[in-house]
Motif scaffolding. Structure first.
Motif, PDB file in Angstrom:
ATOM      1  N   GLU A  58       0.632  -1.074   0.043  1.00  0.00           N
ATOM      2  CA  GLU A  58      -0.070   0.016   0.111  1.00  0.00           C
ATOM      3  C   GLU A  58       0.944   1.143   0.047  1.00  0.00           C
ATOM      4  O   GLU A  58       0.401   2.229  -0.850  1.00  0.00           O
ATOM      5  N   GLU A  59       1.904   1.129   0.927  1.00  0.00           N
ATOM      6  CA  GLU A  59       2.824   2.340   0.589  1.00  0.00           C
ATOM      7  C   GLU A  59       3.465   2.796  -0.513  1.00  0.00           C
ATOM      8  O   GLU A  59       3.885   3.671  -1.099  1.00  0.00           O
ATOM      9  N   ALA A  83       0.963   4.284  -2.799  1.00  0.00           N
ATOM     10  CA  ALA A  83       0.677   5.592  -2.659  1.00  0.00           C
ATOM     11  C   ALA A  83       1.881   6.455  -3.143  1.00  0.00           C
ATOM     12  O   ALA A  83       1.434   7.268  -3.652  1.00  0.00           O
ATOM     13  N   GLN A 125       1.047   6.557  -7.033  1.00  0.00           N
ATOM     14  CA  GLN A 125      -0.202   7.410  -7.164  1.00  0.00           C
ATOM     15  C   GLN A 125      -0.011   8.845  -6.933  1.00  0.00           C
ATOM     16  O   GLN A 125      -0.292   9.846  -7.773  1.00  0.00           O
ATOM     17  N   GLU A 126       0.736   9.144  -5.879  1.00  0.00           N
ATOM     18  CA  GLU A 126       1.190  10.622  -5.539  1.00  0.00           C
ATOM     19  C   GLU A 126       2.210  11.199  -6.774  1.00  0.00           C
ATOM     20  O   GLU A 126       1.806  12.419  -7.100  1.00  0.00           O
ATOM     21  N   GLN A 150       1.497  -5.211  -8.283  1.00  0.00           N
ATOM     22  CA  GLN A 150       1.513  -3.573  -8.450  1.00  0.00           C
ATOM     23  C   GLN A 150       0.547  -3.186  -9.907  1.00  0.00           C
ATOM     24  O   GLN A 150       0.054  -2.237  -9.683  1.00  0.00           O
ATOM     25  N   MET A 160      -6.386   1.866 -10.960  1.00  0.00           N
ATOM     26  CA  MET A 160      -6.101   3.234 -10.414  1.00  0.00           C
ATOM     27  C   MET A 160      -6.308   4.054 -11.873  1.00  0.00           C
ATOM     28  O   MET A 160      -6.116   5.551 -11.861  1.00  0.00           O
TER      29      MET A 160
END
Length: 251
Positions: A59-60, A63, A66-67, A92, A99
């Protein structure tokens, strides 16, 4: 776009030209620090944000991707060897699909190929083996039905065994149920790194030799008669063999 990059087996010169170009121009780099040689990142931009995923959760990692994508940054995810072999990058990619983030995969030189180069051997020899099985011992991650080590060993093919050097005594005991006890075998530790080590032996004595060498992780085990010296010459260069590009002569 996120670029997944196979960083090769260790030697930074075995990083592909495309992979190096993408790493050197990236704004955000997420690399598998427990396995990837940090020298692969030596020419990264000075202002690049670099994350070591060894201590990160899925998840990290996602993130950060995504950022970075939202900010218009160039993101690269650096895996060891080739990410298609024990790379854990499918999960992944599937998440990025959900996403709506595009990605590409840049292949790399796998450690199993680097191991063959270090040993100066060819996995597929005429009359010896024309099949290479890449596998691992069952540990905390179970093996699917029909893929237990003994099931695969019964094919008598060349075997390359990942993630299992810490269980080498058990591994050799299992393989001796299918292969001859004197079948040649070797362990290659950190192929192409500066501290590369090679231990050669047979299924009878390899585990003890590796223990004496102090090797407990970051190594491949290879097994098969390809490590020996008896094989047939290739038909490809046989002067009596005809193929598309050359007519053979009468024997």
């Amino acid at each position: 776009m996120v670029s997944f990059i196979g960083a090769g087996p260790g030697d930074p010169e075995l990083l592909t030209i495309k992979g190096k170009r993408l790493i050197d121009s990236a704004d955000i780099i997420i690399y598998a620090g427990s396995l990837v040689n940090p020298k692969v990142l030596a020419d990264a931009k000075k202002d690049a944000c670099i994350y070591n995923s060894a201590g990160m959760t899925l998840e990290e990692v996602l993130a950060v991707m995504q950022e970075g994508e939202a900010a218009g940054k160039k993101v690269v995810r650096v895996h060891t060897g080739d990410p298609a072999v024990y790379g854990a990058h499918r999960e992944q990619m599937d998440a990025l699909d959900k996403m709506g983030i595009s990605y590409e995969v840049i292949p790399g030189v796998s450690s199993f190929l680097a191991a063959a180069a270090a040993l100066k051997k060819e996995y597929t020899l005429p009359g010896v083996s024309q099949t290479v099985i890449l596998t691992r011992m069952e540990g905390r991650t179970p093996m699917p039905e029909g893929e237990k080590l003994l099931d695969l060993a019964r094919h008598q093919a060349t075997m390359v065994i990942f993630l299992s050097v810490g269980m080498l005594e058990e591994l050799c005991a299992v393989l001796r149920q299918a292969y001859r006890a004197d079948t040649p075998a070797a362990v290659v530790y950190k192929a192409t790194w500066e501290d590369e080590k090679i231990v050669r032996g047979t299924l009878t004595d390899l585990a003890e030799k590796v223990k004496e060498a102090g090797i407990r992780k970051t190594a491949l085990t290879v097994v098969g008669d390809f490590l020996g010296d008896d094989y047939e010459l290739s038909k490809l260069y046989d002067k009596t063999f005809t193929h598309e590009f050359r007519k053979g002569v009468e024997p």
